[in-house]
Design an enzyme around this catalytic site. Structure first.
Site, PDB file in Angstrom:
ATOM      1  N   ASP A 193      23.862  18.523  84.150  1.00 22.53           N
ATOM      2  CA  ASP A 193      23.597  19.948  84.361  1.00 22.53           C
ATOM      3  C   ASP A 193      23.323  20.176  85.842  1.00 22.53           C
ATOM      4  OD1 ASP A 193      22.676  22.547  84.554  1.00 22.53           O
ATOM      5  OD2 ASP A 193      21.599  22.484  82.654  1.00 22.53           O
ATOM      6  N   HIS A 198      17.877  24.545  89.214  1.00 26.81           N
ATOM      7  CA  HIS A 198      16.928  23.461  88.976  1.00 26.81           C
ATOM      8  C   HIS A 198      16.720  22.575  90.200  1.00 26.81           C
ATOM      9  CE1 HIS A 198      17.283  24.716  84.857  1.00 26.81           C
ATOM     10  NE2 HIS A 198      18.581  24.474  84.867  1.00 26.81           N
ATOM     11  N   ILE A 213      13.130  25.655  88.487  1.00 29.45           N
ATOM     12  CA  ILE A 213      12.508  25.415  87.189  1.00 29.45           C
ATOM     13  C   ILE A 213      13.112  24.157  86.551  1.00 29.45           C
ATOM     14  CG2 ILE A 213      12.028  27.860  86.856  1.00 29.45           C
ATOM     15  CD1 ILE A 213      14.393  27.979  84.911  1.00 29.45           C
ATOM     16  N   GLY A 216      15.573  23.423  80.441  1.00 24.84           N
ATOM     17  CA  GLY A 216      15.026  23.549  79.094  1.00 24.84           C
ATOM     18  C   GLY A 216      15.316  22.326  78.250  1.00 24.84           C
TER      19      GLY A 216
END
Length: 290
Positions: A193, A198, A213, A216
């Site tokens: 990802d 991120h 962040i 998830g």
């Protein structure tokens, strides 16, 4: 209309081949924080962590299914016929995995991806992308990713089911805390990802966040690891299915607070950010086990 539900549901499955080996497994586990004692991050390697990090002892956490083959099935699904969406309006709403048998440390498998459902939530649409993976010995796992697309509802479709895991009224049976390392998102993204949200502070600010962040799906994997290590005696083969709803964000450097309620054949879980007054991170989370 950007989303043609009938066309998306009728589209031919997208098929491909994926492969992985111990290095992919080890990298994924390290991206979840494996290798150190959960309750003493500065200590030497915990011997129990070798099942995640040493090739001669390696087993596979079932949430690896979300990154096998670099996790491209989900993004490929958003390019399916009948679906034309702005990726800036896309959120990962929920994730589930059903295990048909333990994932081998090294494998080659066929992946079949379909749009399993399209739901109309009024101001948004929800697209359920299903991936079925099988190797020469038969089915391995089925994965469903529910993708929330803002601004694409209102086309008159079915609202879809409301999947809730009722939280018991009693106190949790276990509460575990897992520290997120400052560089963890940078390591986790190497499993496939590459979203700069991120990693890049400037990009994160454009998206409305003070800093990058955590993925998830990294919180998702960390939570399953905590359940396996504490409730399932470290035995990944006991996991039958695992589902969650992404309820909020968490930042590198923060601590996940994982509350678990044990019931026959399953563990109910909630996850919050301990550093921000228990702001929700994962909700409606269930680990089914044998």
């Amino acid at each position: 209309m950007p989303i043609d539900a009938a066309k998306a549901l009728a589209a031919e499955p997208r098929k491909g081949n994926i492969a992985w080996d111990h290095k992919d497994i080890q990298l994924y586990h390290l991206g979840l924080g494996a290798g150190t004692s959960p309750n003493n991050p500065g200590a030497a390697t915990d011997p129990d962590e070798l099942r995640y990090t040493l090739e001669s002892k390696l087993h596979v956490l079932p949430s690896f299914a979300t990154v096998a083959g670099a996790g491209m099935a989900m993004m490929g699904g958003l390019a399916a016929p009948g679906i034309e969406v702005n990726l800036a309006n896309v959120l990962h709403g929920s994730q589930s995995i059903e295990l048909h048998r333990p994932i081998p440390v090294k494998g080659e498998a066929a992946s079949t991806a379909t749009v399993a459902a399209v739901y109309d939530k009024g101001k948004a649409a929800v697209i359920v992308l299903r991936t079925e993976v099988a190797d020469a010995d038969g089915p391995l796992w089925t994965s469903d990713a529910s993708i929330f697309v803002r601004g694409e509802g209102g086309f008159g479709g079915d609202r879809g089911p409301s999947v809730k895991a009722e939280q018991p009224e009693r106190a949790p049976d276990r509460v575990e805390e897992r520290k997120i390392r400052e560089e963890q998102a940078l390591l986790y993204r190497l499993s496939g990802d590459w979203n700069p949200l991120h990693a890049d502070p400037e990009f994160a600010k454009l998206a409305g966040f003070d800093q990058p962040i955590l993925h998830g799906l990294c919180s998702y994997g960390m939570t399953l690891k905590a359940v396996v290590d504490t409730v399932l005696d470290g035995d990944v083969s006991r996991v039958r299915a695992y589902r969650t709803r992404f309820a909020g964000i968490v930042f590198p450097g923060e601590t996940l607070r994982i509350r678990m309620w044990q019931e026959p054949g399953r563990v109910l879980v909630t996850v919050s950010a301990a550093d921000r007054d228990d702001a929700p991170v994962l909700a409606d989370t269930v680990v089914e086990h044998g």
